[in-house]
Structures are given as structure tokens and as C-alpha cells.
Design an enzyme around this catalytic site. Structure first.
Site, PDB file in Angstrom:
ATOM      1  N   CYS A  94       1.070   4.809   9.555  1.00 47.71           N
ATOM      2  CA  CYS A  94       0.783   3.372   9.570  1.00 47.71           C
ATOM      3  C   CYS A  94       1.924   2.580   8.956  1.00 47.71           C
ATOM      4  O   CYS A  94       1.817   1.371   8.754  1.00 47.71           O
ATOM      5  CB  CYS A  94      -0.522   3.085   8.838  1.00 47.71           C
ATOM      6  SG  CYS A  94      -1.290   1.507   9.281  1.00 47.71           S
TER       7      CYS A  94
ATOM      8  N   HIS B 224       2.480  -6.189   6.782  1.00 48.91           N
ATOM      9  CA  HIS B 224       2.066  -5.004   7.523  1.00 48.91           C
ATOM     10  C   HIS B 224       3.004  -4.855   8.699  1.00 48.91           C
ATOM     11  O   HIS B 224       3.288  -5.820   9.402  1.00 48.91           O
ATOM     12  CB  HIS B 224       0.626  -5.107   8.013  1.00 48.91           C
ATOM     13  CG  HIS B 224       0.028  -3.773   8.353  1.00 48.91           C
ATOM     14  ND1 HIS B 224       0.551  -2.936   9.328  1.00 48.91           N
ATOM     15  CD2 HIS B 224      -1.026  -3.111   7.818  1.00 48.91           C
ATOM     16  CE1 HIS B 224      -0.168  -1.831   9.380  1.00 48.91           C
ATOM     17  NE2 HIS B 224      -1.116  -1.910   8.475  1.00 48.91           N
TER      18      HIS B 224
ATOM     19  N   HIS C 213       3.331   2.754   5.873  1.00 53.84           N
ATOM     20  CA  HIS C 213       3.312   2.371   4.464  1.00 53.84           C
ATOM     21  C   HIS C 213       4.603   2.758   3.756  1.00 53.84           C
ATOM     22  O   HIS C 213       4.928   2.188   2.704  1.00 53.84           O
ATOM     23  CB  HIS C 213       2.104   2.989   3.752  1.00 53.84           C
ATOM     24  CG  HIS C 213       0.792   2.477   4.249  1.00 53.84           C
ATOM     25  ND1 HIS C 213      -0.423   2.802   3.655  1.00 53.84           N
ATOM     26  CD2 HIS C 213       0.466   1.660   5.283  1.00 53.84           C
ATOM     27  CE1 HIS C 213      -1.411   2.222   4.306  1.00 53.84           C
ATOM     28  NE2 HIS C 213      -0.899   1.523   5.304  1.00 53.84           N
TER      29      HIS C 213
ATOM     30  N   HIS D  31      -0.893   4.332  13.626  1.00 51.43           N
ATOM     31  CA  HIS D  31      -1.707   5.549  13.509  1.00 51.43           C
ATOM     32  C   HIS D  31      -1.339   6.610  14.554  1.00 51.43           C
ATOM     33  O   HIS D  31      -1.977   7.658  14.602  1.00 51.43           O
ATOM     34  CB  HIS D  31      -3.209   5.256  13.542  1.00 51.43           C
ATOM     35  CG  HIS D  31      -3.692   4.447  12.372  1.00 51.43           C
ATOM     36  ND1 HIS D  31      -5.007   4.446  11.956  1.00 51.43           N
ATOM     37  CD2 HIS D  31      -3.054   3.629  11.513  1.00 51.43           C
ATOM     38  CE1 HIS D  31      -5.150   3.655  10.908  1.00 51.43           C
ATOM     39  NE2 HIS D  31      -3.969   3.139  10.625  1.00 51.43           N
TER      40      HIS D  31
ATOM     41  N   ASP E  57       0.853  -1.190   0.000  1.00 53.19           N
ATOM     42  CA  ASP E  57       0.000   0.000   0.000  1.00 53.19           C
ATOM     43  C   ASP E  57       0.887   1.238   0.000  1.00 53.19           C
ATOM     44  O   ASP E  57       2.038   1.209   0.433  1.00 53.19           O
ATOM     45  CB  ASP E  57      -0.951   0.004   1.194  1.00 53.19           C
ATOM     46  CG  ASP E  57      -0.345  -0.619   2.450  1.00 53.19           C
ATOM     47  OD1 ASP E  57       0.892  -0.746   2.529  1.00 53.19           O
ATOM     48  OD2 ASP E  57      -1.104  -0.977   3.351  1.00 53.19           O
TER      49      ASP E  57
ATOM     50  N   GLU F  51      -5.994   2.937   3.421  1.00 50.88           N
ATOM     51  CA  GLU F  51      -6.572   3.458   4.662  1.00 50.88           C
ATOM     52  C   GLU F  51      -8.059   3.760   4.515  1.00 50.88           C
ATOM     53  O   GLU F  51      -8.824   3.633   5.468  1.00 50.88           O
ATOM     54  CB  GLU F  51      -5.822   4.724   5.100  1.00 50.88           C
ATOM     55  CG  GLU F  51      -4.366   4.491   5.471  1.00 50.88           C
ATOM     56  CD  GLU F  51      -4.191   3.635   6.713  1.00 50.88           C
ATOM     57  OE1 GLU F  51      -5.190   3.365   7.398  1.00 50.88           O
ATOM     58  OE2 GLU F  51      -3.057   3.241   6.993  1.00 50.88           O
TER      59      GLU F  51
END
Length: 383
Positions: free
Chosen positions: A100, A161, A102, A356, A75, A134
């Protein structure tokens, strides 16, 4: 061409960290990625855009003796968060941050891609740089645009992730569901405003909203199997302006999360039932929107996941652990509904901050081990 070393991967991550962009607006990120990818152009590489989702990038590497097409997805979007890390390479875009991780995801994907752009793989490979994870479910959008067809159809998909709670460079996954599916709740209750001294002449949307909030808390406790779990959270409520006026409108938003799609659909129906019941009880109108989009449960495919877990557990150069399921949402879940897929956590060693957080600062020592582990795994997979 030698593989990107740790310093080169960190430099890429820092470049990307400084230009975070929100879902479907990742134009500078797209251009940066394209410049890197095009600099590694090889005779077996093909690059494709997706007109319906202009910031998406797809890269195909033709194999020497292909038996399958292995997909790898990253992502590329960021969050509407004002960064508070104080890092010298902090976000240069006000109110936006890669909170996050990415940027780490993209650096890992580029490292893997660069290796196979220089060393032709045996199997075909597909790298998917996906916008809008997101929000706005970019994977779903690209799939609906027909991008994964013909020679661009993967036989299996892999992704990572980052996880701040795990040691830097550790990989972790599990059989079955890794991440929950999610649904966004948007409810507007419309009544009739009036003076606080004459409540009988009004239809109180705020009282109706309070009743809705309390009633949806029973969905998980009384409708979901306790062994499976779920979440219904209302995170936003806005109604009224001053103390002595009964508000005629209340707006709520929240989320549904569960590990099984059947449970999510049941919970969605219970939210509908409760919204309609509250509307009838309090004499207000309910305008409810439930949006799941592509945020299905991330269900790891048995065969691919077993192979990854067995290989990485036995690989002396990989720090591997078995993961527990998490209520984290990820739109890679949609792709795992369409293609056999496996997602894994990559530890980034920032236990003081959650995903976050405006202070999230992944340990960059995680990037090179993540790249190297997947290169070894993919070479194993192609044997």
C-alpha cells in the site's frame, strides 16, 4: 545539515520496503525509524513513545515563535501479501509486503522531519509515526491512550496517501470528504447440520447465508441517497466440507463503505436488521460483529484544505490537481474527526497496479517532490 537528496530518500524507502511488518508488530520498522530520527537530534526536538502502542513514535519540534502546532502523520505497517515484483530490494519477510506504499509515506515523512530538525520551524510541529493503519486502527489506539494532550496536541493534522494512477510527484486533494469511512462485517450463522437427503431434519446455514448476501445488496440501492453512494461487499463465505452434508455453520465477512458517517451508521443498522430477519426466517442463530474502529470518513477541514489547495495550485514547483472522492478507507479519518486535518494523494505512477497489489511498484521519483512540496507548504503556513 542539508536536506536529504533524492538518492538518500530512495535508499530509505528501499530499506523500509525490505522489512514490512503487520499491524502492531512493526518492531524492526520502529527501530529503523528511531535510528534515523535520533541521528537528527536537535535542541528543539523531543521524541516520545506510547507505552500502550509500543511501535508508535511521536516527535515534537518546538517552534521559534509558535502560534500553533502543525501535525504530520505517516502510517508504518504493511500487508499480509506475498510480493511478486521481482525487485532487488523486495520484501525479505515471507508473506508480508508494503503493498500500500507505506514505505513511500515513511520516506516522505522522514524527509520533511529531517528538514525541520535542521531548520527550526516558527510553529511547533508534531510528527506521528503511526502503527496499524491497515487494521487494528492505530490512530484511534494512540488517541485513546491520551498521547495527543498538552504540548503534544496538534491544532491541525496533515497526511498523504500514495496513488498509483497519478503521475509521479503530483499532489491532489479536495474540499470535503476525500476517503470513505468503513465498517468490517463478521457474521456467523449457526443452524443444524444434516444429511443432504433429509433437509427437513436440518437447519441450513448455507441457504441462510445466501439469503443474507442477496438481501444486503439492496441496502445501497434502496436506502442510500444515489447522489452520495455507498458499498456493501461480502468478500468471504465459508460453509460445509462435502457435497452431501448440509452445513450447520456458515461464516461470512465483508465491508461497508460510505462518504458520510450518518450513512455508515444507517447501513450498519440495516445489516443488523437483515441478519436478524434471516435468522428468524431460516431458524438459525446469527452472531454479528460490526467493527468500525477508527475508520471514519476522511473529511478534509475547510480552512486548512483551502490554504493547501491555493498554495500548491499557485506554486510553480508543485504539480497539483483537484481530486475526486474515493471509496478507499483510511484510519486518518478518525484523526480528522478530532483535529482539523487534510489528506492528499501523492502520485506514484504505477497505473498497471492498484494499491494492495502484489506487484505494486511506486515510482521513486515521486518521493523528493512530495517532500519538497510539503516543506514549502509548511513554511508558507508558518508565515
Amino acid at each position: 545539515m542539508t536536506d536529504l537528496d533524492a538518492d538518500a530518500l530512495i535508499a530509505i524507502r528501499r530499506d523500509l520496503h525490505q522489512i514490512p511488518e503487520l499491524a502492531l508488530h512493526e518492531t524492526r520498522t520502529h527501530d529503523y525509524l528511531m535510528a534515523k530520527i535520533q541521528s537528527w537530534q536537535s535542541s528543539w526536538m523531543t521524541i516520545k513513545g506510547v507505552p500502550e502502542v509500543p511501535t508508535a513514535i511521536m516527535v515534537r519540534l518546538a517552534g521559534t515563535d509558535p502560534r500553533r502546532t502543525i501535525g504530520y502523520r505517516t502510517d508504518i505497517d504493511a500487508l499480509p501479501v506475498t510480493e511478486a515484483t521481482g525487485l532487488p530490494f523486495a520484501s525479505t519477510i515471507p508473506g508480508q509486503m508494503h503493498a500500500c506504499g507505506h514505505d513511500v509515506h515513511m520516506a516522505v515523512a522522514l524527509g520533511i522531519l529531517q528538514h525541520f530538525a535542521a531548520n527550526q520551524p516558527r510553529d511547533n510541529m508534531l510528527f506521528f509515526f503511526q502503527p496499524a493503519e491497515e487494521e487494528d486502527y492505530g490512530g484511534y489506539r494512540v488517541y485513546q491512550a491520551g498521547a495527543f494532550t498538552g504540548e503534544w496536541q496538534p491544532d491541525e493534522f496533515f497526511a498523504i496517501h500514495d496513488n498509483p494512477a497519478l503521475p509521479a510527484g503530483q499532489l491532489a486533494t479536495r474540499q470535503g470528504t476525500l476517503f470513505a469511512g468503513t465498517t468490517e462485517i463478521y457474521l456467523t450463522l449457526r443452524g443444524l447440520s444434516g444429511h443432504a437427503a433429509y433437509p427437513q431434519r436440518a437447519k441450513d446455514s448455507l441457504v441462510a447465508a445466501a439469503a443474507f448476501i442477496m438481501q444486503v445488496q439492496t441496502i445501497v440501492s434502496r436506502n442510500v441517497d444515489p447522489l452520495r453512494g455507498g458499498v456493501v461487499t461480502i468478500g468471504s463465505l465459508h460453509a460445509g466440507t462435502v457435497p452431501n452434508i448440509i452445513p450447520g455453520e456458515a461464516k461470512l465477512s465483508g465491508t461497508i463503505r460510505a462518504f458520510r458517517q450518518a450513512d455508515i451508521e444507517m447501513m450498519q443498522q440495516r445489516v443488523r436488521d437483515i441478519a436478524n430477519g434471516v435468522a428468524a426466517t431460516y431458524g438459525v442463530e446469527a452472531d454479528l460483529k460490526l467493527i468500525q474502529g477508527g475508520y471514519m470518513p476522511v473529511e478534509n477541514a475547510p480552512e486548512q484544505t483551502a490554504d493547501m489547495m491555493d498554495f500548491m495550485a499557485a506554486d510553480p514547483d508543485t504539480d497539483f490537481a483537484e481530486a475526486e472522492p474515493a471509496m478507499t478507507g483510511e484510519d486518518f479519518g478518525f484523526l480528522t474527526q478530532k483535529f482539523p486535518g487534510t489528506m492528499a494523494w501523492l502520485g506514484v505512477n504505477d497505473p498497471e497496479h492498484t494499491l494492495h497489489s502484489d506487484k505494486l511498484s511506486p515510482d521513486e521519483a515521486s518521493i523528493k517532490p512530495g517532500v519538497a512540496a510539503f516543506i514549502r507548504f509548511f513554511n508558507h503556513r508558518m508565515q
